[in-house]
Design a protein around this motif. Structure first.
Motif, PDB file in Angstrom:
ATOM      1  N   ASP A  77      36.223  24.030  62.011  1.00 22.46           N
ATOM      2  CA  ASP A  77      37.575  24.208  62.547  1.00 22.46           C
ATOM      3  C   ASP A  77      38.164  25.570  62.213  1.00 22.46           C
ATOM      4  O   ASP A  77      39.302  25.850  62.587  1.00 22.46           O
ATOM      5  CB  ASP A  77      38.504  23.090  62.067  1.00 22.46           C
ATOM      6  CG  ASP A  77      38.758  23.144  60.571  1.00 22.46           C
ATOM      7  OD1 ASP A  77      37.956  23.777  59.853  1.00 22.46           O
ATOM      8  OD2 ASP A  77      39.753  22.538  60.110  1.00 22.46           O
ATOM      9  N   ALA A  79      32.336  23.154  68.249  1.00 21.12           N
ATOM     10  CA  ALA A  79      33.158  21.952  68.095  1.00 21.12           C
ATOM     11  C   ALA A  79      34.060  22.133  66.877  1.00 21.12           C
ATOM     12  O   ALA A  79      33.590  22.484  65.798  1.00 21.12           O
ATOM     13  CB  ALA A  79      32.278  20.721  67.919  1.00 21.12           C
ATOM     14  N   ALA A 136      30.869  14.348  71.164  1.00 20.48           N
ATOM     15  CA  ALA A 136      30.794  14.498  72.616  1.00 20.48           C
ATOM     16  C   ALA A 136      29.751  15.547  72.999  1.00 20.48           C
ATOM     17  O   ALA A 136      28.926  15.329  73.903  1.00 20.48           O
ATOM     18  CB  ALA A 136      32.165  14.857  73.180  1.00 20.48           C
ATOM     19  N   LEU A 137      29.779  16.691  72.316  1.00 22.63           N
ATOM     20  CA  LEU A 137      28.826  17.759  72.641  1.00 22.63           C
ATOM     21  C   LEU A 137      27.404  17.386  72.226  1.00 22.63           C
ATOM     22  O   LEU A 137      26.443  17.771  72.897  1.00 22.63           O
ATOM     23  CB  LEU A 137      29.252  19.059  71.952  1.00 22.63           C
ATOM     24  CG  LEU A 137      30.461  19.767  72.562  1.00 22.63           C
ATOM     25  CD1 LEU A 137      30.895  20.939  71.688  1.00 22.63           C
ATOM     26  CD2 LEU A 137      30.143  20.249  73.976  1.00 22.63           C
ATOM     27  N   THR A 138      27.269  16.650  71.128  1.00 20.96           N
ATOM     28  CA  THR A 138      25.928  16.211  70.731  1.00 20.96           C
ATOM     29  C   THR A 138      25.327  15.310  71.801  1.00 20.96           C
ATOM     30  O   THR A 138      24.132  15.394  72.103  1.00 20.96           O
ATOM     31  CB  THR A 138      25.980  15.476  69.375  1.00 20.96           C
ATOM     32  OG1 THR A 138      26.521  16.355  68.389  1.00 20.96           O
ATOM     33  CG2 THR A 138      24.591  15.037  68.937  1.00 20.96           C
ATOM     34  N   ASP A 163      36.143  19.631  65.731  1.00 22.21           N
ATOM     35  CA  ASP A 163      36.432  18.350  65.075  1.00 22.21           C
ATOM     36  C   ASP A 163      35.305  17.364  65.383  1.00 22.21           C
ATOM     37  O   ASP A 163      34.403  17.638  66.171  1.00 22.21           O
ATOM     38  CB  ASP A 163      37.785  17.787  65.520  1.00 22.21           C
ATOM     39  CG  ASP A 163      37.899  17.655  67.037  1.00 22.21           C
ATOM     40  OD1 ASP A 163      36.927  17.193  67.677  1.00 22.21           O
ATOM     41  OD2 ASP A 163      38.959  18.006  67.589  1.00 22.21           O
ATOM     42  N   VAL A 166      29.829  23.095  64.072  1.00 23.86           N
ATOM     43  CA  VAL A 166      31.013  22.241  63.949  1.00 23.86           C
ATOM     44  C   VAL A 166      31.863  22.793  62.814  1.00 23.86           C
ATOM     45  O   VAL A 166      31.523  22.650  61.633  1.00 23.86           O
ATOM     46  CB  VAL A 166      30.625  20.780  63.668  1.00 23.86           C
ATOM     47  CG1 VAL A 166      31.879  19.898  63.623  1.00 23.86           C
ATOM     48  CG2 VAL A 166      29.643  20.268  64.713  1.00 23.86           C
ATOM     49  N   ARG A 225      35.335  14.415  66.951  1.00 20.79           N
ATOM     50  CA  ARG A 225      35.277  13.863  68.305  1.00 20.79           C
ATOM     51  C   ARG A 225      34.537  14.808  69.237  1.00 20.79           C
ATOM     52  O   ARG A 225      33.664  14.396  69.997  1.00 20.79           O
ATOM     53  CB  ARG A 225      36.699  13.615  68.818  1.00 20.79           C
ATOM     54  CG  ARG A 225      36.761  13.004  70.214  1.00 20.79           C
ATOM     55  CD  ARG A 225      38.181  13.057  70.766  1.00 20.79           C
ATOM     56  NE  ARG A 225      38.660  14.419  70.868  1.00 20.79           N
ATOM     57  CZ  ARG A 225      38.324  15.260  71.843  1.00 20.79           C
ATOM     58  NH1 ARG A 225      37.493  14.872  72.795  1.00 20.79           N
ATOM     59  NH2 ARG A 225      38.810  16.492  71.862  1.00 20.79           N
ATOM     60  N   ARG A 226      34.889  16.086  69.164  1.00 21.00           N
ATOM     61  CA  ARG A 226      34.236  17.087  70.005  1.00 21.00           C
ATOM     62  C   ARG A 226      32.771  17.230  69.620  1.00 21.00           C
ATOM     63  O   ARG A 226      31.907  17.401  70.485  1.00 21.00           O
ATOM     64  CB  ARG A 226      34.962  18.422  69.849  1.00 21.00           C
ATOM     65  CG  ARG A 226      34.411  19.567  70.670  1.00 21.00           C
ATOM     66  CD  ARG A 226      34.641  19.394  72.135  1.00 21.00           C
ATOM     67  NE  ARG A 226      34.310  20.605  72.864  1.00 21.00           N
ATOM     68  CZ  ARG A 226      33.977  20.639  74.148  1.00 21.00           C
ATOM     69  NH1 ARG A 226      33.953  19.522  74.849  1.00 21.00           N
ATOM     70  NH2 ARG A 226      33.698  21.780  74.744  1.00 21.00           N
ATOM     71  N   ALA A 227      32.478  17.146  68.332  1.00 20.56           N
ATOM     72  CA  ALA A 227      31.093  17.261  67.878  1.00 20.56           C
ATOM     73  C   ALA A 227      30.228  16.144  68.460  1.00 20.56           C
ATOM     74  O   ALA A 227      29.112  16.389  68.937  1.00 20.56           O
ATOM     75  CB  ALA A 227      31.032  17.222  66.355  1.00 20.56           C
ATOM     76  N   THR A 286      26.085  15.316  75.063  1.00 19.23           N
ATOM     77  CA  THR A 286      25.865  15.973  76.355  1.00 19.23           C
ATOM     78  C   THR A 286      24.941  17.191  76.264  1.00 19.23           C
ATOM     79  O   THR A 286      24.178  17.464  77.189  1.00 19.23           O
ATOM     80  CB  THR A 286      27.202  16.424  76.966  1.00 19.23           C
ATOM     81  OG1 THR A 286      27.878  17.305  76.066  1.00 19.23           O
ATOM     82  CG2 THR A 286      28.084  15.217  77.247  1.00 19.23           C
ATOM     83  N   GLU A 287      24.996  17.919  75.147  1.00 11.68           N
ATOM     84  CA  GLU A 287      24.256  19.170  75.035  1.00 11.68           C
ATOM     85  C   GLU A 287      22.929  19.037  74.296  1.00 11.68           C
ATOM     86  O   GLU A 287      22.100  19.944  74.324  1.00 11.68           O
ATOM     87  CB  GLU A 287      25.120  20.233  74.332  1.00 11.68           C
ATOM     88  CG  GLU A 287      26.408  20.570  75.053  1.00 11.68           C
ATOM     89  CD  GLU A 287      26.146  21.286  76.361  1.00 11.68           C
ATOM     90  OE1 GLU A 287      25.071  21.898  76.511  1.00 11.68           O
ATOM     91  OE2 GLU A 287      27.030  21.229  77.256  1.00 11.68           O
TER      92      GLU A 287
END
Length: 217
Positions: free
Chosen positions: A11, A35, A43-45, A37, A9, A39-41, A47-48
């Protein structure tokens, strides 16, 4: 070989991509999409399912500490290693208090980053040796009153392993000192962490020092 899923994570795209490429050459590390940011972190945590999250503390206008809080709240089993250019000791202590199990500067080698990721995945952690004593002192000072009763449930052998951890020994060194196999030390470590409701060796060491344990050497 156990494969460790790692989420970076950060930027700073060039740095993150270079780090991902380098860590991706390690046969036991699976590097997930980067990731940039919080939000992306998150989301990926979700799902992944990374085992270790490598987190910068400066994410544009967003605080990495806030991202750390959200990850720990929603995914408490994820191990967070901070990798940042920040050097302020107060921030380091805050990150550890909020659940980070490792702290690395961005000038450290990728080899060390890989070693710390492996340690974090196996319930260990890493703080720079030159500041570890002061970090533990502040954590102990901030933690409040005595906690000796919290160690009461440990077996004598688990106390010995915990004392070795306070002495700064790694798993191999603990095994050598106590005449045990590395697997047996791992089992004792996992058991004592579970009994103390701790998620990392650093947290257990802090609790032990609150209870009065000190390095024996």
């Amino acid at each position: 070989m156990e494969r460790i899923r790692v989420l970076i994570v950060d930027d700073h795209a060039l740095f993150a991509e270079a780090l991902a490429a380098r860590l991706g050459r390690e046969p036991d590390l699976v590097i997930l999409p980067i990731a940039a940011d919080g939000r992306r972190a998150l989301a990926l945590t979700a799902t992944e399912r990374p085992r270790v999250l490598v987190l910068d503390l400066t994410l544009g206008a967003e605080s990495g500490l806030d991202v750390l809080d959200r990850v720990r709240e929603r995914h408490p089993d994820v191990r967070v290693v901070v990798l940042t250019a920040m050097t302020e000791l107060d921030v380091l202590v805050q990150a550890v208090r909020r659940g980070a199990v490792g702290w690395l500067g961005k000038t450290e080698s990728a080899d060390l980053v890989a070693r710390v990721i492996r340690s974090a995945a196996r319930q260990g952690g890493w703080i720079p040796p030159d500041v570890l004593g002061e970090v533990l002192r502040r954590l102990t000072q901030d933690a409040g009153g005595p906690s000796g009763d919290l160690l009461a449930g440990l077996t004598p052998r688990e106390r010995e392993v915990l004392q070795c951890m306070v002495d700064g020994l790694n798993r191999a060194e603990i095994a050598e000192r106590l005449g045990l196999s590395a697997n047996t030390v791992r089992t004792h470590t996992q058991n004592l962490l579970a009994k103390l409701d701790m998620h990392s060796a650093l947290e257990a060491i802090t609790l032990a020092m609150r209870a009065g344990m000190r390095p024996s050497g």
